[in-house]
Motif scaffolding. Structure first.
Motif, mmCIF file in Angstrom:
data_model
loop_
_atom_site.group_PDB
_atom_site.id
_atom_site.type_symbol
_atom_site.label_atom_id
_atom_site.label_comp_id
_atom_site.label_asym_id
_atom_site.label_seq_id
_atom_site.Cartn_x
_atom_site.Cartn_y
_atom_site.Cartn_z
ATOM 1 N N TRP A 172 39.108 23.955 92.823
ATOM 2 C CA TRP A 172 38.535 24.793 93.878
ATOM 3 C C TRP A 172 37.550 25.802 93.294
ATOM 4 N N GLN A 173 37.850 26.333 92.130
ATOM 5 C CA GLN A 173 37.018 27.363 91.542
ATOM 6 C C GLN A 173 35.837 26.804 90.746
ATOM 7 N N GLU A 174 35.987 25.603 90.190
ATOM 8 C CA GLU A 174 34.969 25.077 89.297
ATOM 9 C C GLU A 174 34.262 23.833 89.822
ATOM 10 N N GLY A 175 34.764 23.216 90.881
ATOM 11 C CA GLY A 175 34.208 21.950 91.349
ATOM 12 C C GLY A 175 32.875 22.106 92.051
ATOM 13 N N LEU A 176 32.175 20.981 92.188
ATOM 14 C CA LEU A 176 30.947 20.950 92.971
ATOM 15 C C LEU A 176 31.278 21.146 94.450
ATOM 16 N N PHE A 177 30.246 21.481 95.228
ATOM 17 C CA PHE A 177 30.488 21.779 96.639
ATOM 18 C C PHE A 177 31.143 20.595 97.351
ATOM 19 N N ALA A 178 30.611 19.374 97.129
ATOM 20 C CA ALA A 178 31.181 18.196 97.793
ATOM 21 C C ALA A 178 32.636 17.986 97.385
ATOM 22 N N GLU A 179 32.950 18.253 96.124
ATOM 23 C CA GLU A 179 34.323 18.101 95.655
ATOM 24 C C GLU A 179 35.233 19.129 96.321
ATOM 25 N N ARG A 180 34.727 20.335 96.509
ATOM 26 C CA ARG A 180 35.542 21.382 97.134
ATOM 27 C C ARG A 180 35.788 21.074 98.613
ATOM 28 N N VAL A 181 34.760 20.552 99.291
ATOM 29 C CA VAL A 181 34.940 20.174 100.696
ATOM 30 C C VAL A 181 35.995 19.075 100.819
ATOM 31 N N ALA A 193 48.692 25.318 105.703
ATOM 32 C CA ALA A 193 48.807 26.701 105.234
ATOM 33 C C ALA A 193 48.273 26.855 103.814
ATOM 34 N N VAL A 194 48.524 25.862 102.960
ATOM 35 C CA VAL A 194 48.033 25.919 101.582
ATOM 36 C C VAL A 194 46.508 25.891 101.571
ATOM 37 N N ALA A 195 45.917 25.035 102.395
ATOM 38 C CA ALA A 195 44.450 24.962 102.455
ATOM 39 C C ALA A 195 43.861 26.280 102.928
ATOM 40 N N ARG A 196 44.466 26.882 103.931
ATOM 41 C CA ARG A 196 43.949 28.163 104.436
ATOM 42 C C ARG A 196 44.082 29.264 103.380
ATOM 43 N N ALA A 197 45.205 29.294 102.680
ATOM 44 C CA ALA A 197 45.394 30.301 101.630
ATOM 45 C C ALA A 197 44.391 30.098 100.497
ATOM 46 N N LEU A 198 44.113 28.847 100.164
ATOM 47 C CA LEU A 198 43.140 28.558 99.112
ATOM 48 C C LEU A 198 41.752 29.039 99.529
ATOM 49 N N LEU A 199 41.388 28.798 100.763
ATOM 50 C CA LEU A 199 40.088 29.237 101.255
ATOM 51 C C LEU A 199 39.969 30.754 101.218
ATOM 52 N N ALA A 200 41.053 31.449 101.514
ATOM 53 C CA ALA A 200 41.030 32.915 101.537
ATOM 54 C C ALA A 200 40.778 33.509 100.158
ATOM 55 N N THR A 201 41.138 32.784 99.091
ATOM 56 C CA THR A 201 40.989 33.345 97.740
ATOM 57 C C THR A 201 39.536 33.557 97.353
ATOM 58 N N THR A 202 38.608 32.776 97.911
ATOM 59 C CA THR A 202 37.191 32.904 97.533
ATOM 60 C C THR A 202 36.292 33.187 98.726
ATOM 61 N N TRP A 203 36.890 33.433 99.888
ATOM 62 C CA TRP A 203 36.118 33.548 101.119
ATOM 63 C C TRP A 203 35.013 34.605 101.006
ATOM 64 N N ALA A 204 35.327 35.761 100.446
ATOM 65 C CA ALA A 204 34.363 36.867 100.424
ATOM 66 C C ALA A 204 33.161 36.580 99.547
ATOM 67 N N THR A 205 33.270 35.661 98.604
ATOM 68 C CA THR A 205 32.165 35.398 97.678
ATOM 69 C C THR A 205 31.396 34.120 97.998
ATOM 70 N N GLU A 206 31.796 33.402 99.030
ATOM 71 C CA GLU A 206 31.128 32.151 99.372
ATOM 72 C C GLU A 206 29.803 32.414 100.090
ATOM 73 N N ARG A 207 28.849 31.491 99.958
ATOM 74 C CA ARG A 207 27.605 31.576 100.711
ATOM 75 C C ARG A 207 27.878 31.330 102.186
ATOM 76 N N ALA A 208 27.001 31.840 103.059
ATOM 77 C CA ALA A 208 27.216 31.724 104.501
ATOM 78 C C ALA A 208 27.296 30.267 104.936
ATOM 79 N N GLU A 209 26.370 29.414 104.422
ATOM 80 C CA GLU A 209 26.397 28.008 104.843
ATOM 81 C C GLU A 209 27.653 27.304 104.338
ATOM 82 N N ASP A 210 28.165 27.733 103.181
ATOM 83 C CA ASP A 210 29.401 27.132 102.673
ATOM 84 C C ASP A 210 30.607 27.612 103.478
#
Length: 520
Positions: A172-181, A193-210
């Motif tokens: 999640w932290q190092e993969g390419l965008f397609a891999e993360r999707v 719930a795990v997917a939502r928690a994972l998304l929350a860990t980097t939500w504030a630093t993600e680009r708007a389109e991502d």
């Protein structure tokens, strides 16, 4: 070769033969460069392909797959001529049936299968499922097949399984965008719930389109537990992210946003009992305040739309449909839709209810808005277009869908039914199949312009139950053409019905070849 007559090239004969000698040397050097290989360290031998535990295809099915993958003679589309089936259009059904039986692709067919998936994105999910682990192994050796590694679990991403927290975080932290999707979508389907928690860990630093793409993955297994995260996203700095979060929250009738929208929409619609018969009155919002904008209402109306009607539609489509019965005197959805609406607000109000029924997957409201298929108006009492009706049909069970569309065709014929047929389950249920065939036969007997029905004919080839082939023999003869018929129409219809029958019989043979119980 300039100057070879004055200066002999090194290693070449002198005199008049010098130019030819130089060309010969150049040709030899070219062959040597193309065929030669510089010494290098021996590369690590590739690991063998993994075993595929699934059963192998029956021999007849292997031959059929080879034919479907190599045939390029058919021209896609129902408007083609000739009685030969379009094998390219049968490949998706063959793949779906083979996957339903749990077969593995034969190794010799994997290159052609991957090439077919590369050329047609609609084939990729089914083709990669059939290709299995060996297909992904093979895809690593050809850059043209890299799509398989990006889009299939177990490709380059090598998606971690449940319980492998460290690998999940690293990808999640190092993969390419397609891999993360791909990772997020896979996790969401099995552990929301795990997917939502994972998304929350980097939500504030993600680009708007991502953020927008990641947020869209929450549609899978959307539930009340997602509300806090979505409510927080209503304050996102991206308007598109805010709008998507509001849309997802409105699909949860119990969410706080849905209740706020219910209050706003309820203040705009009421029953007027002062007339001889009850009527709905509409008072659209006069402004779009900050609270409405935070909840996803877009303030600026598109060109050609009035602001008040634009705001009203957004409020109504986001309000839980279950609140309208309490708001409007305990009436059922059918009774509410049947009420007249004053001041020409009916189309706007009903269109918003249509969008709400689709978003909230409310079959009762969808049935009310669809109305009877035999209604005089093809658009229906609530839907503003056939496209809206097609979306409403998607909320119904497959049998109800087929029955409704069959009734529509019997009343309105085929010209208005093409979009509706596209949402019906395949193979078509017998009542729907008979309605389509009867309508085609009526069009033929009437001398109608044959090309007008080419799209429906193409759908029938792919969607009619193969068992219907035995009932169509009477349609194969060339009919007598009425005086006002299109020239050559009779021959076209006979040819088209011949192709239909041939295709249905081929589909029946394909299914029999894939059925283990039918094998000797």
């Amino acid at each position: 070769m300039l100057g070879t007559d004055r200066r002999t090239p090194a290693g070449s004969a002198s005199g008049a033969n010098a130019p030819a000698a130089l060309l010969d040397a150049a040709a030899a050097a070219t062959v040597r460069r193309r065929a030669g290989l510089r010494p290098a360290r021996a590369a690590e031998r590739p690991r063998p392909a993994p075993e595929d535990p699934r059963p192998q295809l029956p021999p007849a099915a292997v031959r059929r797959l080879t034919m479907l993958l190599t045939d390029r003679s058919g021209a896609s589309g129902g408007g083609r001529r000739g009685a030969a089936p379009d094998l390219l259009e049968l490949l998706p059904q063959w793949l779906a049936a083979a996957n339903a039986h749990g077969f593995a692709a034969p190794p010799p067919a994997l290159p052609a299968l991957l090439d077919a998936a590369r050329g047609r994105t609609d084939l990729r999910p089914a083709a990669l499922r059939l290709a299995g682990p060996r297909g992904l192994w093979l895809a690593r050796f050809n850059p043209d097949w890299r799509f398989a590694l990006r889009s299939a679990p177990g490709g380059d991403t090598s998606l971690p399984g449940p319980g492998t927290t460290e690998r999940v975080l690293r990808l999640w932290q190092e993969g390419l965008f397609a891999e993360r999707v791909t990772l997020l979508s896979s996790l969401r389907s099995r552990e929301p719930a795990v997917a939502r928690a994972l998304l929350a860990t980097t939500w504030a630093t993600e680009r708007a389109e991502d953020r927008l793409m990641f947020l869209d993955s929450l549609r899978t297994r959307l539930g009340p537990d997602d509300e806090p995260f979505l409510e927080q996203s209503l304050a996102d700095r991206s308007r598109n992210v805010r709008a998507t979060a509001a849309e997802l929250l409105s699909a949860l009738p119990g969410s706080a946003l849905a209740q706020r929208m219910a209050v706003r929409a309820g203040a705009c619609v009421a029953v007027d009992h002062m007339r001889d018969a009850p009527m709905l009155t509409v008072e659209a919002p006069h402004e779009c305040d900050a609270g409405m904008e935070r909840d996803g209402v877009v303030a600026k109306a598109p060109a050609g739309r009035g602001e008040r009607s634009w705001w009203l539609g957004q409020l109504v489509e986001a309000a839980p449909l279950g609140t309208w019965s309490r708001r409007l005197g305990g009436r059922t959805p059918q009774q509410i839709v049947a009420l007249p609406v004053g001041d020409d607000w009916q189309s706007e109000l009903h269109a918003a209810w249509c969008r709400a029924a689709v978003r909230q997957r409310d079959a009762e409201w969808a049935q009310a808005l669809l109305g009877e298929p035999s209604a005089a108006e093809a658009g229906g009492p609530g839907a503003v277009s056939l496209a809206e009706r097609a979306k409403l049909l998607g909320t119904l069970a497959a049998a109800e869908r087929a029955e409704w569309v069959a009734g529509f065709i019997e009343t309105h014929g085929l010209p208005d039914a093409f979009q509706l047929l596209g949402v019906c389950a395949v193979p078509w249920a017998p009542p729907l199949g008979r309605a389509v065939v009867d309508a085609l036969n009526i069009a033929r007997d009437a001398g109608s312009y044959p090309w007008s029905f080419s799209g429906v004919m193409g759908l029938a080839e792919r969607c009619l139950d193969p068992l219907e082939a035995s009932h169509l023999d009477a349609l194969l003869a060339v009919p007598d053409e009425p005086e006002d018929a299109s020239p050559g129409a009779g021959g076209y219809w006979s040819e088209a019905f011949q192709r239909l029958v041939t295709t249905l019989r081929l589909r029946a043979a394909m299914l029999a070849e894939l059925n283990p119980a039918a094998q000797p």
